[in-house]
Scaffold this motif. Structure first.
Motif: not given
Length: 241
Positions: A152-170, A172-181
């Motif tokens: 879970y921690a590794l997935a969270y770190d990966l989600y967080k990294e890609i969410i905050y590296l991209q200004k515009k993205h799909p 559903n990334w918000h949903k996936n990251y929120a679930i990981a949190c």
């Protein structure tokens, strides 16, 4: 393509080092009255163990023969077929695949009705494949709690990294990251501030439901948001006492 009679006679000679155990792929092996030998995917993989095998745009659902002996691990926009005897090491896999993604097209730049938009969407979604794979492993694998926490921690770190590296993205990334949190909040062993996790969960669930009106889970997410906001308020009050 392996289902076509003409494919192997024309293409096999251009694939040196790859052995085809028959004349044509088919989920059910056998010999046709014409003498044509049919082979399935498991047989193909078995005789080509000396080669790395990658799958793009999925495997034919009609041939599940590979599933008992192989797994699909994320590899950029494709997947790698790996023997089930090999133990998945998430940290090593993250290091191995981190830099293979090099898609540079801006998200959403193509007309939604175009094939370019479809391809661009697929490539952008591929950026999250490793995080999704590791998160799903944490959800489904029968592993000790400490391993589940690590996943879970590794997935969270990966989600967080890609969410905050991209200004515009799909979206559903918000949903996936929120679930990981949210999953991270369930474990005391996690070394992340609960207030930060709650705030991130609320923020990204809110961003998701704000943009997506037709998700069947939307009502559940809105209810969860109300509960999470109360939890966050309670946590802040506790800290002030």
């Amino acid at each position: 393509m392996l289902t076509y009679e003409w494919y192997l006679p024309k293409m096999a000679k251009h694939l040196p080092g790859i052995y085809f155990p028959g004349n044509r792929w088919n989920p059910v092996e056998g010999i046709l009255p014409s003498g044509m030998v049919m082979f399935n995917l498991y047989h193909f993989l078995k005789v080509n163990k000396h080669k790395e095998t990658f799958v793009c745009i999925g495997l034919h659902e009609g041939d599940p023969t590979w599933k008992e002996n192989y797994s699909l691990w994320p590899w950029g926009s494709c997947d790698k077929l790996v023997s089930s005897e090999i133990v998945f090491n998430p940290e090593e896999w993250i290091k191995l695949t981190r830099n293979i993604y090099n898609w540079t097209e801006e998200y959403g730049r193509f007309d939604l009705s175009s094939w370019e938009a479809v391809a661009n969407e697929e490539m952008w979604q591929a950026r999250m494949k490793t995080a999704f794979f590791i998160f799903n492993l944490a959800e489904t694998a029968n592993v000790p709690t400490n391993m589940k926490v690590q996943l879970y921690a590794l997935a969270y770190d990966l989600y967080k990294e890609i969410i905050y590296l991209q200004k515009k993205h799909p979206v559903n990334w918000h949903k996936n990251y929120a679930i990981a949190c949210e999953r991270m909040l369930r474990f005391r062993e996690i070394d992340v501030n609960p207030e930060v996790l709650l705030s991130e969960t609320i923020k990204h669930f809110h961003l998701y439901v704000e943009k997506v009106q037709d998700d069947p889970q939307r009502a559940d997410i809105l209810e969860a948001l109300r509960h999470l906001r109360r939890e966050l308020q309670g946590l802040k009050k506790t800290k002030r006492v």
